[in-house]
Motif scaffolding. Structure first.
Motif, short mmCIF file in Angstrom:
data_model
loop_
_atom_site.label_atom_id
_atom_site.label_comp_id
_atom_site.label_asym_id
_atom_site.label_seq_id
_atom_site.Cartn_x
_atom_site.Cartn_y
_atom_site.Cartn_z
N SER A 81 -12.79 2.14 -1.73
CA SER A 81 -12.09 0.87 -1.75
C SER A 81 -10.78 1.05 -2.52
CB SER A 81 -13.03 -0.24 -2.60
OG SER A 81 -13.99 -0.49 -1.72
N TYR A 82 -10.72 1.72 -3.70
CA TYR A 82 -9.63 2.02 -4.30
C TYR A 82 -8.79 2.73 -3.47
CZ TYR A 82 -6.91 4.20 -8.03
OH TYR A 82 -5.84 4.61 -9.03
N ARG A 83 -9.13 3.71 -2.81
CA ARG A 83 -7.69 4.45 -1.88
C ARG A 83 -7.34 3.21 -1.13
NH1 ARG A 83 -10.08 10.41 -1.41
NH2 ARG A 83 -9.61 10.98 -3.50
N SER A 84 -8.08 2.58 -0.46
CA SER A 84 -7.52 1.38 0.49
C SER A 84 -6.71 0.58 -0.20
CB SER A 84 -8.70 0.55 1.06
OG SER A 84 -9.67 1.34 1.79
N LEU A 85 -6.87 0.26 -1.44
CA LEU A 85 -5.88 -0.47 -2.19
C LEU A 85 -4.70 0.19 -2.44
CD1 LEU A 85 -5.25 -2.58 -4.39
CD2 LEU A 85 -6.57 -1.34 -6.29
N TRP A 86 -4.89 1.53 -2.67
CA TRP A 86 -3.53 2.03 -2.63
C TRP A 86 -2.86 2.19 -1.34
CZ3 TRP A 86 -0.15 4.19 -6.25
CH2 TRP A 86 -0.70 4.34 -7.50
N ILE A 87 -3.30 2.53 -0.31
CA ILE A 87 -2.78 2.38 1.19
C ILE A 87 -2.25 1.26 1.50
CG2 ILE A 87 -3.39 2.33 3.50
CD1 ILE A 87 -5.81 4.55 2.94
N THR A 88 -3.05 -0.04 1.05
CA THR A 88 -2.29 -1.41 1.25
C THR A 88 -1.04 -1.63 0.52
OG1 THR A 88 -4.45 -2.30 1.95
CG2 THR A 88 -2.86 -3.62 1.62
N GLY A 89 -0.97 -1.31 -0.77
CA GLY A 89 0.18 -1.45 -1.55
C GLY A 89 1.42 -0.50 -1.08
N VAL A 90 1.09 0.62 -0.85
CA VAL A 90 2.20 1.58 -0.26
C VAL A 90 2.58 1.02 1.09
CG1 VAL A 90 2.67 3.99 0.38
CG2 VAL A 90 1.52 3.71 -1.62
N ALA A 91 1.88 0.44 2.09
CA ALA A 91 2.26 0.07 3.27
C ALA A 91 2.96 -1.10 3.23
CB ALA A 91 0.89 -0.13 4.15
N LEU A 92 2.64 -2.00 2.35
CA LEU A 92 3.54 -3.29 2.19
C LEU A 92 5.02 -2.96 1.69
CD1 LEU A 92 0.76 -6.02 0.59
CD2 LEU A 92 1.72 -5.76 3.03
N ILE A 93 4.97 -2.19 0.51
CA ILE A 93 6.32 -1.69 0.14
C ILE A 93 7.17 -0.82 1.33
CG2 ILE A 93 7.33 -0.01 -1.69
CD1 ILE A 93 5.22 -1.10 -3.48
N ALA A 94 6.34 0.25 2.14
CA ALA A 94 7.21 0.76 3.13
C ALA A 94 7.62 -0.03 4.12
CB ALA A 94 6.27 1.91 3.63
N SER A 95 6.92 -1.17 4.42
CA SER A 95 7.42 -2.30 5.58
C SER A 95 8.60 -3.02 5.13
CB SER A 95 6.19 -3.28 5.83
OG SER A 95 6.62 -4.09 6.79
N ALA A 96 8.67 -3.20 3.85
CA ALA A 96 9.54 -4.00 3.27
C ALA A 96 10.98 -3.11 3.13
CB ALA A 96 9.36 -4.52 1.68
N THR A 97 10.76 -1.89 2.86
CA THR A 97 11.90 -0.71 2.93
C THR A 97 12.36 -0.53 4.26
OG1 THR A 97 10.68 0.51 0.95
CG2 THR A 97 12.48 1.47 2.21
N ALA A 98 11.43 -0.64 5.30
CA ALA A 98 11.80 -0.37 6.39
C ALA A 98 12.78 -1.68 7.22
CB ALA A 98 10.51 -0.22 7.49
N ASP A 99 12.22 -2.88 6.78
CA ASP A 99 13.28 -4.09 6.76
C ASP A 99 14.41 -3.73 6.42
OD1 ASP A 99 10.89 -5.21 8.39
OD2 ASP A 99 10.14 -6.48 6.67
#
Length: 353
Positions: free
Chosen positions: A151-169
């Motif tokens: 669950s903790y690693r999924s938390l990290w994945i989700t946080g990084v993915a959201l920031i990466a998506s925003a960076t891509a935008d």
């Protein structure tokens, strides 16, 4: 030949994950509900992307930023709910619908800032998730200890993915200004599809519906324990030995803290300082020791012994067993029994007096 956009395939995979979660007996538990909504939102957003970029239906464009903002908010609510000890209603998270409400208002009255607002929303929630992760696996006090690390690693994945998506935008916006963004549409579609699939899998793992093999990283050295830490750790060990709490598959840090009438964070700090491990590893050590005893003394199948000792995931059990013993359960049983048989067959030497 019928053309099926890739986002539709991703949506189907996400729906399958959702169906697996719903089929479980405990899907209605409060910590599960946000993840059900989250994966449902991922599926819907993937369908919208498929309709827009697969069939060039531009009329669906306004729904995408609204769905994106809802996904970011739901991701935060889902993991924040795992970090909450009390079981209050999810209505306490109502302020997180405001970004979606704002975007709807902007779509009606002033569309220009919609893109930057969505990007800012992703950045804010991604940063909030990473901030939540700063306290380690024990921050998720309502997560089952059997899968707290996942669950903790999924938390990290989700946080990084959201920031990466925003960076891509942001990068795509710059590309649009400089070169007209000839391939921006395809990049957006593919990037969103990959992100949704990753996030959907992470949400499924975090909710406890499945697990993956993983090797825990070495935690930093904890501060020296205080006398209070020793007292708490001793009380917890007595509780584990006398009542065998570790056999409860639904055990989590919040439940342990309530039995000790202490804050969850205080229990977590004491375990970390005295034993140098997280609470999930501490409890799993008890489970593995019990499994080792059962493997040698009983002929029951490994899977049944796994459940009796408090594990609900075979991959988690095998990973933790390897961490503690250095081998797998089947090999451990074989070696110990072979050793016992060898000792039993050794001749007894009698010395006459």
């Amino acid at each position: 030949m019928i053309f099926v956009p890739l986002p539709f395939v991703v949506a189907l995979l996400l729906v399958i994950l959702l169906a697996r979660m719903v089929r479980q007996d405990d899907w209605a538990e409060q910590e599960k509900r946000p993840f059900l909504l989250l994966i449902g939102a991922y599926s819907l957003q993937s369908i919208l992307i498929g309709i827009r970029w697969g069939y060039d239906v531009t009329g669906i464009l306004p729904a995408q930023p609204v769905g994106a903002s809802m996904i970011a908010a739901l991701a935060w609510v889902s993991f924040r709910n795992l970090a909450t000890e009390n079981r209050a209603s999810l209505l306490r998270f109502w302020p997180h619908i405001l970004p979606s409400v704002l975007i709807v208002a902007l779509l009606i009255f002033w569309r220009d800032p919609v893109g930057p607002v969505v990007t800012a929303t992703f950045l804010a929630y991604g940063a909030a998730l990473l901030w939540l992760a700063r306290d380690g696996p024990d921050a998720l006090v309502s997560s089952r200890l059997d899968g707290a690390l996942l669950s903790y690693r999924s938390l990290w994945i989700t946080g990084v993915a959201l920031i990466a998506s925003a960076t891509a935008d942001i990068a795509i916006s710059l590309d649009l200004e400089q070169s007209g963004g000839l391939h921006a549409g395809a990049i957006v579609a593919l990037g969103n599809v990959i992100t949704l699939l990753i996030l959907g899998t992470a949400a499924s793992i975090a909710s406890g519906s499945q697990s993956i093999a993983a090797t825990p990283s070495e935690p930093p050295a904890p501060p020296a324990p205080s006398q209070e830490d020793d007292t708490i750790a001793s009380a917890l060990e007595n509780l584990m030995r006398s009542r065998e709490l570790y056999r409860d598959p639904d055990l989590n840090l919040g439940r342990i803290a309530r039995k000790m009438s202490l804050p969850a964070r205080r229990v977590s700090m004491a375990v970390n300082r005295v034993h140098g491990v997280s609470v999930s590893q501490y409890v799993n050590d008890f489970r593995i020791r019990a499994a080792c005893q059962a493997l040698v003394s009983m002929d029951e199948p490994v899977t049944r012994l796994m459940f009796d000792c408090g594990f609900i995931s075979k991959s988690n059990f095998n990973r933790e067993f390897l961490r503690v013993t250095g081998t797998n359960p089947t090999e451990f049983r074989r070696r110990r029994r072979h050793k016992s048989e060898a000792v039993a067959t050794q001749p007894t030497l009698f010395v006459s007096r």
